[in-house]
Design an enzyme around this catalytic site. Sequence first.
Site: not given
Length: 178
Positions: A97-98, A163, A101, A150
């Site tokens: 996963e990046d 990205r 959260d 964020f």
Amino acid sequence: MRNDIEKIILSEGNIADIVEELGEQITNDYKNKDLLVICVLKGSFHFTSDLTRAIKIPCDVEFIQLSSYENDKSTEKIKLIKDFSCSLENRDVLVVEDIVDTGITLSYVVDIIKEKSPASIKVCTLIDKSKNRKTNIKVDYVGESIEDGFVVGYGLDYNEKYRNLSYIGILKNNIFNN
Ligand code: 5GP
């Protein structure tokens, strides 16, 4: 640095160091195992690409695509956009996963994988925002923990932008209002 980035939290060099260290740990932990790395698209495409090259044992790579965010807010409603195209049975699955959260997306992925009878499931995330967690999902490998904010770059987007940044930074607040 682009004008809409408030602060860089991981430079290109920081990311390379983290990836190398995680690759070494995974290489040691998966010796003599049938490693299948699962890239959760789109956000973890750079991370998976670099991480798999830092893993010095044979591994296969598979992709799944989900969507859970609208703009900068987690919708908590997950859509499966691309399912697996190979069998996971008896494989040692490592989900990449990046960012984790709330953990809702990851729990969803892990539940789908469990139904496919893998030999084992572990999770690796580049960034962990554990303060916002709403599930008790276990993350086995963490690159960097952050409190809040964020972040974009190195695969992570805001409305499909950013990205391609080679670093990860916190997006300025005023970008969300545009
Ligand atoms: P969760 O389900 O854990 O709340 O969110 C997981 C997904 O939401 C991540 O895979 C990522 O796509 C997105 N996400 C969560 N936090 C952030 C963030 O700070 N920046 C970006 N760009 N995406 C995020």
